[in-house]
Design a protein around this motif. Structure first.
Motif, mmCIF file in Angstrom:
data_model
loop_
_atom_site.group_PDB
_atom_site.id
_atom_site.type_symbol
_atom_site.label_atom_id
_atom_site.label_comp_id
_atom_site.label_asym_id
_atom_site.label_seq_id
_atom_site.Cartn_x
_atom_site.Cartn_y
_atom_site.Cartn_z
ATOM 1 N N UNK A 232 11.412 -2.030 8.878
ATOM 2 C CA UNK A 232 12.659 -1.298 9.105
ATOM 3 C C UNK A 232 13.704 -1.634 8.043
ATOM 4 N N UNK A 233 13.671 -2.856 7.554
ATOM 5 C CA UNK A 233 14.683 -3.316 6.610
ATOM 6 C C UNK A 233 14.585 -2.640 5.238
ATOM 7 N N UNK A 234 13.434 -2.039 4.930
ATOM 8 C CA UNK A 234 13.260 -1.411 3.622
ATOM 9 C C UNK A 234 13.018 0.089 3.717
ATOM 10 N N UNK A 235 12.876 0.604 4.921
ATOM 11 C CA UNK A 235 12.576 2.020 5.118
ATOM 12 C C UNK A 235 13.674 2.885 4.489
ATOM 13 N N UNK A 236 13.245 3.890 3.705
ATOM 14 C CA UNK A 236 14.199 4.760 3.052
ATOM 15 C C UNK A 236 14.632 4.273 1.680
ATOM 16 N N UNK A 237 14.337 3.007 1.357
ATOM 17 C CA UNK A 237 14.706 2.450 0.054
ATOM 18 C C UNK A 237 13.478 2.102 -0.793
ATOM 19 N N UNK A 238 12.402 1.669 -0.135
ATOM 20 C CA UNK A 238 11.181 1.284 -0.837
ATOM 21 C C UNK A 238 10.099 2.335 -0.616
ATOM 22 N N UNK A 239 9.247 2.512 -1.629
ATOM 23 C CA UNK A 239 8.117 3.433 -1.520
ATOM 24 C C UNK A 239 6.865 2.751 -2.038
ATOM 25 N N UNK A 240 5.821 2.743 -1.209
ATOM 26 C CA UNK A 240 4.548 2.168 -1.627
ATOM 27 C C UNK A 240 3.604 3.304 -2.003
ATOM 28 N N UNK A 241 2.808 3.087 -3.040
ATOM 29 C CA UNK A 241 1.871 4.112 -3.478
ATOM 30 C C UNK A 241 0.671 3.440 -4.134
ATOM 31 N N UNK A 242 -0.389 4.223 -4.301
ATOM 32 C CA UNK A 242 -1.579 3.707 -4.960
ATOM 33 C C UNK A 242 -1.800 4.455 -6.263
ATOM 34 N N UNK A 243 -2.397 3.766 -7.206
ATOM 35 C CA UNK A 243 -2.724 4.398 -8.466
ATOM 36 C C UNK A 243 -3.969 5.252 -8.340
ATOM 37 N N UNK A 244 -4.236 6.025 -9.376
ATOM 38 C CA UNK A 244 -5.401 6.914 -9.371
ATOM 39 C C UNK A 244 -6.711 6.134 -9.232
ATOM 40 N N UNK A 245 -6.732 4.936 -9.748
ATOM 41 C CA UNK A 245 -7.941 4.122 -9.679
ATOM 42 C C UNK A 245 -8.129 3.508 -8.299
ATOM 43 N N UNK A 246 -7.128 3.619 -7.446
ATOM 44 C CA UNK A 246 -7.147 3.171 -6.057
ATOM 45 C C UNK A 246 -7.228 1.657 -5.898
ATOM 46 N N UNK A 247 -7.525 0.900 -6.975
ATOM 47 C CA UNK A 247 -7.491 -0.547 -6.842
ATOM 48 C C UNK A 247 -6.160 -1.114 -7.339
ATOM 49 N N UNK A 248 -5.174 -0.224 -7.464
ATOM 50 C CA UNK A 248 -3.829 -0.645 -7.825
ATOM 51 C C UNK A 248 -2.850 -0.154 -6.756
ATOM 52 N N UNK A 249 -1.773 -0.890 -6.602
ATOM 53 C CA UNK A 249 -0.737 -0.500 -5.653
ATOM 54 C C UNK A 249 0.624 -0.788 -6.281
ATOM 55 N N UNK A 250 1.584 0.058 -5.962
ATOM 56 C CA UNK A 250 2.921 -0.063 -6.512
ATOM 57 C C UNK A 250 3.948 -0.124 -5.384
ATOM 58 N N UNK A 251 5.056 -0.769 -5.675
ATOM 59 C CA UNK A 251 6.172 -0.788 -4.740
ATOM 60 C C UNK A 251 7.434 -0.438 -5.515
ATOM 61 N N UNK A 252 7.919 0.783 -5.315
ATOM 62 C CA UNK A 252 9.167 1.218 -5.937
ATOM 63 C C UNK A 252 10.311 0.797 -5.031
ATOM 64 N N UNK A 253 11.208 -0.015 -5.564
ATOM 65 C CA UNK A 253 12.309 -0.557 -4.768
ATOM 66 C C UNK A 253 13.622 -0.034 -5.328
ATOM 67 N N UNK A 254 14.306 0.765 -4.536
ATOM 68 C CA UNK A 254 15.593 1.336 -4.912
ATOM 69 C C UNK A 254 16.704 0.787 -4.025
#
Length: 123
Positions: free
Chosen positions: A62-84
């Protein structure tokens, strides 16, 4: 030996953005749930976000909802966390995690961990 390697941490002012990246050393993680936990000084480690193997399901604290976005790369063995819209209370060591099963919210459900990357948000 399976490794998770994080990058992208650093120092940023409040209101700024950072993007964390995590790469798994084996392509077997392309079918695994991955996510992020964090631990601030003097505090317990806490769940931040997680994503299913195909990216179809995500879950956020709840503390990061709406500000952070998690996603996976095309290779699927990578993950990203965009923090705004970062806040000083987001300051912590951020850990990338993975498990060869569905998304989980407990740190005890994840058997693969990265070494952590420091995120510091100044006020």
């Amino acid at each position: 030996q399976v490794r998770l390697v994080e990058s992208g941490g650093g120092l940023v002012q409040a209101g700024g953005s950072l993007r964390l990246s995590c790469a798994a050393s084996e392509r077997t993680f392309s079918s695994s749930a991955m996510g992020w936990f964090r631990q601030a000084p003097g505090r317990e480690r806490e769940f931040v976000a997680a994503i299913s193997w195909n990216g179809a399901y995500t879950h956020y604290a709840d503390s990061v909802k709406g500000r952070f976005t998690i996603s996976r790369g095309n290779a699927k063995n990578t993950v990203f966390l965009q923090m705004n819209s970062l806040k000083p209370e987001d300051t912590a060591v951020y850990y990338c995690v993975a498990r060869t099963a569905v998304v989980a919210l407990s740190e005890f459900e994840y058997n693969y961990w990265g070494q952590g990357t420091q995120v510091t948000v100044s006020s």
